[in-house]
Design a protein around this motif. Sequence first.
Motif, PDB file in Angstrom:
ATOM      1  N   TYR A 267     -39.448   3.082  20.742  1.00  0.00           N
ATOM      2  CA  TYR A 267     -37.978   1.758  20.929  1.00  0.00           C
ATOM      3  C   TYR A 267     -38.257   0.496  21.422  1.00  0.00           C
ATOM      4  O   TYR A 267     -39.426   0.189  21.735  1.00  0.00           O
ATOM      5  CB  TYR A 267     -36.692   2.555  21.841  1.00  0.00           C
ATOM      6  CG  TYR A 267     -36.701   3.923  21.146  1.00  0.00           C
ATOM      7  CD1 TYR A 267     -35.764   4.430  19.597  1.00  0.00           C
ATOM      8  CD2 TYR A 267     -36.930   5.028  22.151  1.00  0.00           C
ATOM      9  CE1 TYR A 267     -34.978   5.390  19.691  1.00  0.00           C
ATOM     10  CE2 TYR A 267     -36.415   6.349  21.647  1.00  0.00           C
ATOM     11  CZ  TYR A 267     -35.940   6.982  20.703  1.00  0.00           C
ATOM     12  OH  TYR A 267     -35.519   7.723  20.723  1.00  0.00           O
TER      13      TYR A 267
ATOM     14  N   GLN B 247     -30.638   2.667  23.417  1.00  0.00           N
ATOM     15  CA  GLN B 247     -31.361   3.958  22.686  1.00  0.00           C
ATOM     16  C   GLN B 247     -31.322   5.372  22.598  1.00  0.00           C
ATOM     17  O   GLN B 247     -32.078   5.768  24.365  1.00  0.00           O
ATOM     18  CB  GLN B 247     -33.135   2.886  21.956  1.00  0.00           C
ATOM     19  CG  GLN B 247     -33.046   1.706  22.203  1.00  0.00           C
ATOM     20  CD  GLN B 247     -32.237   0.901  21.218  1.00  0.00           C
ATOM     21  OE1 GLN B 247     -32.833   1.182  19.694  1.00  0.00           O
ATOM     22  NE2 GLN B 247     -31.435   0.488  21.877  1.00  0.00           N
ATOM     23  N   ASP B 248     -31.004   5.540  21.308  1.00  0.00           N
ATOM     24  CA  ASP B 248     -30.920   7.624  21.758  1.00  0.00           C
ATOM     25  C   ASP B 248     -31.813   8.511  20.658  1.00  0.00           C
ATOM     26  O   ASP B 248     -32.472   7.570  19.628  1.00  0.00           O
ATOM     27  CB  ASP B 248     -29.576   7.788  21.534  1.00  0.00           C
ATOM     28  CG  ASP B 248     -28.922   7.828  20.680  1.00  0.00           C
ATOM     29  OD1 ASP B 248     -29.036   8.094  19.702  1.00  0.00           O
ATOM     30  OD2 ASP B 248     -27.891   8.228  21.247  1.00  0.00           O
ATOM     31  N   GLU B 249     -31.923   9.187  20.341  1.00  0.00           N
ATOM     32  CA  GLU B 249     -32.443   9.644  18.996  1.00  0.00           C
ATOM     33  C   GLU B 249     -31.822   9.367  17.942  1.00  0.00           C
ATOM     34  O   GLU B 249     -32.590   9.320  16.813  1.00  0.00           O
ATOM     35  CB  GLU B 249     -32.899  11.209  19.065  1.00  0.00           C
ATOM     36  CG  GLU B 249     -33.368  11.471  20.557  1.00  0.00           C
ATOM     37  CD  GLU B 249     -32.484  11.849  21.407  1.00  0.00           C
ATOM     38  OE1 GLU B 249     -33.463  12.852  22.657  1.00  0.00           O
ATOM     39  OE2 GLU B 249     -31.384  11.588  22.299  1.00  0.00           O
ATOM     40  N   GLU B 250     -30.318   9.758  17.818  1.00  0.00           N
ATOM     41  CA  GLU B 250     -30.060   9.189  16.361  1.00  0.00           C
ATOM     42  C   GLU B 250     -29.801   8.155  16.016  1.00  0.00           C
ATOM     43  O   GLU B 250     -30.021   7.410  15.060  1.00  0.00           O
ATOM     44  CB  GLU B 250     -28.870  10.225  16.885  1.00  0.00           C
ATOM     45  CG  GLU B 250     -28.990  11.152  17.188  1.00  0.00           C
ATOM     46  CD  GLU B 250     -29.553  12.218  16.064  1.00  0.00           C
ATOM     47  OE1 GLU B 250     -29.020  12.031  14.772  1.00  0.00           O
ATOM     48  OE2 GLU B 250     -29.636  13.148  16.325  1.00  0.00           O
ATOM     49  N   THR B 251     -29.672   7.038  17.085  1.00  0.00           N
ATOM     50  CA  THR B 251     -28.872   5.708  16.718  1.00  0.00           C
ATOM     51  C   THR B 251     -30.194   4.352  17.446  1.00  0.00           C
ATOM     52  O   THR B 251     -30.150   3.257  16.991  1.00  0.00           O
ATOM     53  CB  THR B 251     -28.119   5.220  17.580  1.00  0.00           C
ATOM     54  OG1 THR B 251     -27.982   5.415  18.777  1.00  0.00           O
ATOM     55  CG2 THR B 251     -26.950   6.018  16.899  1.00  0.00           C
TER      56      THR B 251
ATOM     57  N   GLU C 114     -33.595   2.178  17.962  1.00  0.00           N
ATOM     58  CA  GLU C 114     -34.563   2.038  16.229  1.00  0.00           C
ATOM     59  C   GLU C 114     -35.742   1.736  17.045  1.00  0.00           C
ATOM     60  O   GLU C 114     -35.619   0.934  17.820  1.00  0.00           O
ATOM     61  CB  GLU C 114     -33.418  -0.408  16.813  1.00  0.00           C
ATOM     62  CG  GLU C 114     -32.180   0.051  15.746  1.00  0.00           C
ATOM     63  CD  GLU C 114     -31.412  -1.196  16.120  1.00  0.00           C
ATOM     64  OE1 GLU C 114     -30.709  -1.830  14.840  1.00  0.00           O
ATOM     65  OE2 GLU C 114     -31.154  -1.668  17.088  1.00  0.00           O
TER      66      GLU C 114
ATOM     67  N   ASN D 137     -36.077  12.400  23.658  1.00  0.00           N
ATOM     68  CA  ASN D 137     -36.325  11.702  24.618  1.00  0.00           C
ATOM     69  C   ASN D 137     -36.050  11.752  26.295  1.00  0.00           C
ATOM     70  O   ASN D 137     -35.024  13.080  25.945  1.00  0.00           O
ATOM     71  CB  ASN D 137     -35.170  10.449  25.003  1.00  0.00           C
ATOM     72  CG  ASN D 137     -34.980   9.745  23.612  1.00  0.00           C
ATOM     73  OD1 ASN D 137     -35.913   9.623  23.136  1.00  0.00           O
ATOM     74  ND2 ASN D 137     -33.925   8.838  23.274  1.00  0.00           N
TER      75      ASN D 137
ATOM     76  N   ALA E 175     -29.994  11.364  24.577  1.00  0.00           N
ATOM     77  CA  ALA E 175     -29.085  11.899  24.092  1.00  0.00           C
ATOM     78  C   ALA E 175     -28.943  13.958  24.096  1.00  0.00           C
ATOM     79  O   ALA E 175     -28.264  14.750  24.081  1.00  0.00           O
ATOM     80  CB  ALA E 175     -28.814  11.495  22.921  1.00  0.00           C
ATOM     81  N   ARG E 176     -30.035  14.096  23.511  1.00  0.00           N
ATOM     82  CA  ARG E 176     -30.587  15.813  22.572  1.00  0.00           C
ATOM     83  C   ARG E 176     -29.966  16.913  24.077  1.00  0.00           C
ATOM     84  O   ARG E 176     -30.097  17.954  23.809  1.00  0.00           O
ATOM     85  CB  ARG E 176     -31.903  16.087  21.704  1.00  0.00           C
ATOM     86  CG  ARG E 176     -31.754  14.660  20.677  1.00  0.00           C
ATOM     87  CD  ARG E 176     -32.151  15.352  19.644  1.00  0.00           C
ATOM     88  NE  ARG E 176     -32.467  16.519  18.985  1.00  0.00           N
ATOM     89  CZ  ARG E 176     -33.020  17.450  17.863  1.00  0.00           C
ATOM     90  NH1 ARG E 176     -33.371  16.658  18.357  1.00  0.00           N
ATOM     91  NH2 ARG E 176     -32.500  18.526  17.333  1.00  0.00           N
TER      92      ARG E 176
ATOM     93  N   LYS F 119     -27.179  16.839  25.580  1.00  0.00           N
ATOM     94  CA  LYS F 119     -25.980  17.412  24.044  1.00  0.00           C
ATOM     95  C   LYS F 119     -26.710  19.602  23.891  1.00  0.00           C
ATOM     96  O   LYS F 119     -25.771  19.915  24.470  1.00  0.00           O
ATOM     97  CB  LYS F 119     -25.852  16.980  23.034  1.00  0.00           C
ATOM     98  CG  LYS F 119     -25.531  17.357  21.795  1.00  0.00           C
ATOM     99  CD  LYS F 119     -25.538  17.233  20.374  1.00  0.00           C
ATOM    100  CE  LYS F 119     -24.455  17.728  19.626  1.00  0.00           C
ATOM    101  NZ  LYS F 119     -24.398  16.409  18.417  1.00  0.00           N
TER     102      LYS F 119
END
Length: 306
Positions: A121, A129-133, A135, A226, A282-283, A286
């Motif tokens: 990232y 910074q997470d896996e979806e958003t 950069e 992550n 994040a993942r 979740k």
Amino acid sequence: MKYKKIVLAGGNGYLGRVLADYYKDKAAEIVILSRHEKQVEQNIRTVTWDGKTRGKWTAELVNADLLVNLCGKNVNCRYTEKNKAEILASRLQPTELLGEVIRDLFEPPKLWINVTSATIYRHADDRPQDEETGEIGTGFSVDVCTRWEAAFNKYETPKTRKVALRMAIVLGRNDSAFPRLLNLVKLGMGGMQGNGRQYVSWVHEHDVARSTEWLLDHPEMNGVFNCAAPVPLKNADLMQVIRNAYGMPFGLPAPQWMLEAGAVLIGTETELILKSRWVLPARLLKSGFKFEYETAAEAVMAILNK
């Protein structure tokens, strides 16, 4: 025993030892693929490979519960052209080879985790910074990560689930980043590094091992994850946490010019210290995974009291 076989490619390094120790009471056997032979230790044995060519080692992958690829030259060095080439080759060659072998096996490993890096990232001090958003950044270290993950995804492996585990800075007692930071604190030099505002994403070594088991036990999970504790903190705050835990009342700061001079002397790059890594898992969160060490204060106290 919960599992039959765990295979650790390039498993003679720090994280390999952490994982082998974690799984030795959970798996019937642990196989370390290494360039160097080693004595059998309980249910842990070493099988030689060169990371470049097929050989007898390929039989070890048959029907394994888990393969973790940990191959890669240490990036704690100057980025000379020679070192850059070695850093890339030591990651891409074994990863592509494993993918090719797994593709061709009739009974390949159930899960292949490729331990890559959260430094993929960008330098982030404005938002996490997470896996979806998240950069993707720029520069040599990011290029290594993107090419590494491309090598991981080069071959289709329909019988083997794949996870790219983007690893934050691992904190542990031995041979991780932590002993180096602790030594600075002991010498009275454990103040902030640079302006101290760069974020440090970290994870306790025990949570690294626990996360691999969580991924193994949840067959619906694949893709990018992550591996970083849910509460990152700024460099100045991390150094204060370590000082407080050790009982050191002060720590001299190291401004950027000093770090750059020191990096040349000890043969490393300041990017490893000054890049702001603000990464969230994040993942994993979740999916229901709970970190045993959510804050750096908890992690540091656990390491010091071990």
